[in-house]
Design an enzyme around this catalytic site. Structure first.
Site, PDB file in Angstrom:
ATOM      1  N   LYS A  14      50.476  15.175 -35.700  1.00  0.00           N
ATOM      2  CA  LYS A  14      50.026  13.742 -34.735  1.00  0.00           C
ATOM      3  C   LYS A  14      48.786  14.665 -34.393  1.00  0.00           C
ATOM      4  O   LYS A  14      48.429  16.103 -34.137  1.00  0.00           O
ATOM      5  CB  LYS A  14      50.943  14.051 -33.478  1.00  0.00           C
ATOM      6  CG  LYS A  14      50.709  13.006 -32.413  1.00  0.00           C
ATOM      7  CD  LYS A  14      51.840  13.054 -31.448  1.00  0.00           C
ATOM      8  CE  LYS A  14      51.427  12.162 -30.268  1.00  0.00           C
ATOM      9  NZ  LYS A  14      52.643  11.988 -29.333  1.00  0.00           N
ATOM     10  N   SER A  69      54.318   7.566 -28.181  1.00  0.00           N
ATOM     11  CA  SER A  69      52.715   7.423 -28.357  1.00  0.00           C
ATOM     12  C   SER A  69      52.648   8.206 -29.845  1.00  0.00           C
ATOM     13  O   SER A  69      51.643   7.836 -30.341  1.00  0.00           O
ATOM     14  CB  SER A  69      52.178   8.464 -27.653  1.00  0.00           C
ATOM     15  OG  SER A  69      52.584   9.836 -27.592  1.00  0.00           O
ATOM     16  N   SER A  75      58.076  10.028 -26.869  1.00  0.00           N
ATOM     17  CA  SER A  75      57.123   9.653 -27.580  1.00  0.00           C
ATOM     18  C   SER A  75      57.463  10.158 -29.004  1.00  0.00           C
ATOM     19  O   SER A  75      56.807   9.697 -29.841  1.00  0.00           O
ATOM     20  CB  SER A  75      55.596  10.207 -27.345  1.00  0.00           C
ATOM     21  OG  SER A  75      55.078   9.345 -26.492  1.00  0.00           O
TER      22      SER A  75
HETATM   23  N1  GLN Z   1      55.779   6.214 -23.337  1.00  0.00           N
HETATM   24  C1  GLN Z   1      55.911   7.198 -22.421  1.00  0.00           C
HETATM   25  C2  GLN Z   1      54.583   7.375 -21.665  1.00  0.00           C
HETATM   26  O1  GLN Z   1      53.744   6.745 -21.757  1.00  0.00           O
HETATM   27  C3  GLN Z   1      56.097   8.597 -23.102  1.00  0.00           C
HETATM   28  C4  GLN Z   1      54.906   9.214 -23.636  1.00  0.00           C
HETATM   29  C5  GLN Z   1      55.076  10.466 -24.300  1.00  0.00           C
HETATM   30  O2  GLN Z   1      56.319  10.844 -24.511  1.00  0.00           O
HETATM   31  N2  GLN Z   1      53.905  11.441 -24.660  1.00  0.00           N
HETATM   32  O3  GLN Z   1      54.172   8.173 -20.948  1.00  0.00           O
END
Ligand code: GLN
Length: 485
Positions: free
Chosen positions: A79, A154, A178
């Site tokens: 990532k 994400s 994410s």
């Molecule tokens: N979807 C969640 C957010 O928007 C989780 C993001 C993440 O785990 N980095 O914050």
């Protein structure tokens, strides 16, 4: 054969490499071809590295010299918020478009020592804020199962890369889901380890008390392989757990007591195919000899509200360093303040700016008690709920199961105009981050949409440092998931 190499699991590839049946060069060539061929469509990678074959040759040389290790010569995707020395690392943000990492994240150091091959860096929501990868400054990643749909986020690029055989495994980061949610949307395994299990050194911080690095793989066994390489104490991360947490004897349990918080798991807004698949999965696990028991988690319904106060608060603080002076591409204004405003206004996307404003608001002196402080108190109650649920001396359970996501993958554009709708998609995943406990998403079958089979996932949660229980449950689900698909 060349095509099939990309479909190998890490464990299978490792065995073939050890037996001299294939070389890492062959394997890496096949994966690179698959990645290059599909990336125009999927946009899973922001960059495919030009030195992957050189790393593969190095791994082959190490193996010829007698070294044997499960990741030696295995092609992985990383990532774009995890630093690899000398490589670009942008967190899919314009503000870091030209940033080159000056050191290796500890997770990367460990993978390098283990001999892994890095295929490229993967797309993500900007600074890991989002659940669809639509917030990337460099275009949306598409779900390999249906390219009109999001891969989740994400870490959508990592999930798509593993699902589409553009890597054998990948690293993601999980602050509120994410890793688990995109794993579920793309039909792969995603593990968010216990807070402190894997060093955060070299992971760009989003919300420091919630962030964890973790693996994406095609099987639970592969997730375990990666986790074992990545975990461990690191003096560079003051919140990393001492190694002694792993050494106390874990009792090998094969039959688990699995708690289902029914009010929560089947609550409002959970798709009926998701509920049906979840119930069938639990029945199948019961047939395998596990005990399924309904449980209550009294404060769990407040998790989303708590998360969306604490996470922006921490993110607004962490992102203060992107001011065009310390980090980030400078856009000059008329005054110093104007420099900051120009730099941050041009460099950050809408969602990032929204969260910085929210975070600054909940931390401001007039509202700190009402929001930030209150949220930290409720967070403690949620942690306590899990502690009680896992208290085996008081009729507790070994692990907890929920769906990973309330819906299968949604359409590109479906939720991007409405941030609250997007946030609701995190309902099942954020509690684990708030409590610091580990969670895994394992494929559990599919739901049909527009004539396509979209993957679904089950999430298992365990007490701190009991990833071993997640692997037991995950393997069990894998063995029955085919039957209830
Ligand atoms: N979807 C969640 C957010 O928007 C989780 C993001 C993440 O785990 N980095 O914050």
């Amino acid at each position: 054969m060349a095509n099939d190499l990309t479909k190998l699991t890490i464990a299978e590839a490792s065995e073939l490499l050890n037996d001299g049946e294939i070389s890492s060069r062959e394997l890496t060539e096949a994966v690179l071809a698959s990645a290059t061929h599909q990336n125009g469509d999927l946009n899973a990678y922001l960059e495919i590295f030009d030195d992957a074959l050189a790393s593969a040759d190095e791994a082959d040389a190490r193996r010829r010299a007698g070294e044997r290790a499960p990741l030696l010569g295995i092609p992985l995707a990383i990532k774009d918020n995890i630093l690899i020395e000398g490589k670009r690392a942008t967190s899919a943000s314009k503000i870091l478009e030209n940033y080159i990492a000056t050191y290796d994240a500890t997770a990367i150091q460990k993978l390098k020592a283990a001999g892994a091959v890095f295929i490229g860096r993967t797309n993500m929501d900007e600074f890991a804020m989002g659940g669809s990868t639509e917030n990337s400054a460099f275009g949306t990643t598409k779900n390999p199962h249906d390219t009109t749909r999001v891969p989740g986020g994400s870490s959508g690029g990592s999930a798509a890369a593993v699902a589409a055989h553009m890597a054998l495994g990948a690293l993601g980061s999980d602050t509120g889901g994410s890793i688990r949610q995109p794993a579920s949307f793309c039909g792969v395994v995603g593990l968010k380890p216990t807070y402190g299990a894997i060093s955060r050194s070299g992971l760009m911080a989003m919300a420091s008390s919630l962030d964890q690095i973790g693996p994406f793989t095609r099987t639970v066994a592969d997730a375990e392989i990666l986790f074992n390489v990545l975990k461990g104490n690191d003096p560079l991360d003051s919140t990393s757990a001492p190694d002694s947490v792993w050494s106390d004897k874990k009792i090998e349990k094969k039959k688990l007591r699995i708690g289902v918080p029914e009010d929560f798991a089947f609550g409002k807004g959970v798709d009926k195919d998701v509920v049906e698949n979840f119930k069938k999965s639990m029945e199948a696990l019961a047939q395998e000899g596990h005990e399924i028991v309904p449980i209550k988690l009294a404060h769990i319904t407040h998790s989303l509200a708590v998360y969306y106060i604490l996470m922006p608060a921490e993110a607004s603080t962490n992102l203060a360093r992107f001011d065009g002076v310390r980090f980030g591409a400078l856009k000059e204004g008329a005054t110093l303040f104007d420099d900051y405003a120009q730099t941050r206004g041009a460099g950050f996307g809408r969602e990032v700016r929204r969260r910085i404003m929210l975070g600054a608001y909940v931390l401001s002196s007039g509202y700190y008690d009402a929001y930030y402080h209150k949220a930290t108190s409720v967070r403690a109650l949620i942690e306590e709920d899990f502690k009680q649920a896992f208290d085996l001396s008081a009729d507790g359970v070994d692990i907890i199961a929920t769906p990973t996501s309330p819906t299968p993958a949604f359409k590109i554009g479906e939720k991007s105009a409405d941030p609250l709708q997007m946030y609701l998609a995190d309902i099942f995943t954020v509690p684990a981050n708030l409590a610091g406990i580990p969670g895994i998403s394992v494929p559990s079958g599919t739901a049909q949409r527009d004539g396509r089979d979209l993957p679904l996932g089950i999430q298992f949660l365990a007490p701190h440092f009991r990833e071993d229980l997640l692997f037991v449950a995950g393997r069990s689900l894998e063995s029955v998931a085919g039957r209830n698909a």
